[in-house]
Write a protein that holds these residues in place. Structure first.
Motif, PDB file in Angstrom:
ATOM      1  N   UNK A   1       0.825  -1.214   0.000  1.00  0.00           N
ATOM      2  CA  UNK A   1       0.000   0.000   0.000  1.00  0.00           C
ATOM      3  C   UNK A   1       0.855   1.259   0.000  1.00  0.00           C
ATOM      4  N   UNK A   2       1.872   1.289   0.840  1.00  0.00           N
ATOM      5  CA  UNK A   2       2.742   2.466   0.918  1.00  0.00           C
ATOM      6  C   UNK A   2       3.502   2.702  -0.383  1.00  0.00           C
ATOM      7  N   UNK A   3       4.089   1.645  -0.933  1.00  0.00           N
ATOM      8  CA  UNK A   3       4.884   1.811  -2.146  1.00  0.00           C
ATOM      9  C   UNK A   3       4.039   2.163  -3.359  1.00  0.00           C
ATOM     10  N   UNK A   4       2.857   1.565  -3.490  1.00  0.00           N
ATOM     11  CA  UNK A   4       2.008   1.902  -4.633  1.00  0.00           C
ATOM     12  C   UNK A   4       1.459   3.316  -4.515  1.00  0.00           C
ATOM     13  N   UNK A   5       1.162   3.764  -3.286  1.00  0.00           N
ATOM     14  CA  UNK A   5       0.661   5.139  -3.134  1.00  0.00           C
ATOM     15  C   UNK A   5       1.751   6.164  -3.439  1.00  0.00           C
ATOM     16  N   UNK A   6       3.000   5.797  -3.220  1.00  0.00           N
ATOM     17  CA  UNK A   6       4.122   6.682  -3.528  1.00  0.00           C
ATOM     18  C   UNK A   6       4.620   6.533  -4.960  1.00  0.00           C
ATOM     19  N   UNK A   7       4.134   5.498  -5.655  1.00  0.00           N
ATOM     20  CA  UNK A   7       4.557   5.276  -7.035  1.00  0.00           C
ATOM     21  C   UNK A   7       5.983   4.766  -7.151  1.00  0.00           C
ATOM     22  N   UNK A   8       6.450   4.062  -6.129  1.00  0.00           N
ATOM     23  CA  UNK A   8       7.816   3.544  -6.138  1.00  0.00           C
ATOM     24  C   UNK A   8       7.894   2.209  -6.866  1.00  0.00           C
ATOM     25  N   UNK A   9       8.948   2.023  -7.621  1.00  0.00           N
ATOM     26  CA  UNK A   9       9.198   0.733  -8.264  1.00  0.00           C
ATOM     27  C   UNK A   9       9.718  -0.238  -7.212  1.00  0.00           C
ATOM     28  N   UNK A  10       9.273  -1.483  -7.302  1.00  0.00           N
ATOM     29  CA  UNK A  10       9.695  -2.472  -6.310  1.00  0.00           C
ATOM     30  C   UNK A  10       9.736  -3.857  -6.917  1.00  0.00           C
ATOM     31  N   UNK A  11      10.592  -4.681  -6.354  1.00  0.00           N
ATOM     32  CA  UNK A  11      10.624  -6.102  -6.665  1.00  0.00           C
ATOM     33  C   UNK A  11      10.256  -6.786  -5.353  1.00  0.00           C
TER      34      UNK A  11
END
Length: 54
Positions: A12-22
């Motif tokens: 939730x945090x990473x998608x709301x910030x638009x961060x790329x992640x693996x």
């Protein structure tokens, strides 16, 4: 680029910030919810999974 586990809060945090992640789901998590979280993102065109749910 972030390399986290696949917990719901982290996703939730990473998608709301638009961060790329693996995301690397914890294979021993109870109920495999981290794999389910990754599959949910893939189903909604927000991710690509490399290994399916066992």
């Amino acid at each position: 680029m972030v390399l986290p586990r696949g917990s719901a809060g982290t996703i939730a945090e990473l998608t709301s910030l638009g961060k790329a992640a693996v995301f690397v789901p914890l294979a021993t998590s109870a109920g495999a919810e981290q794999v389910d979280n990754a599959e949910h993102l893939a189903t909604n065109s927000a991710a690509v999974t490399l290994v399916g749910h066992a």
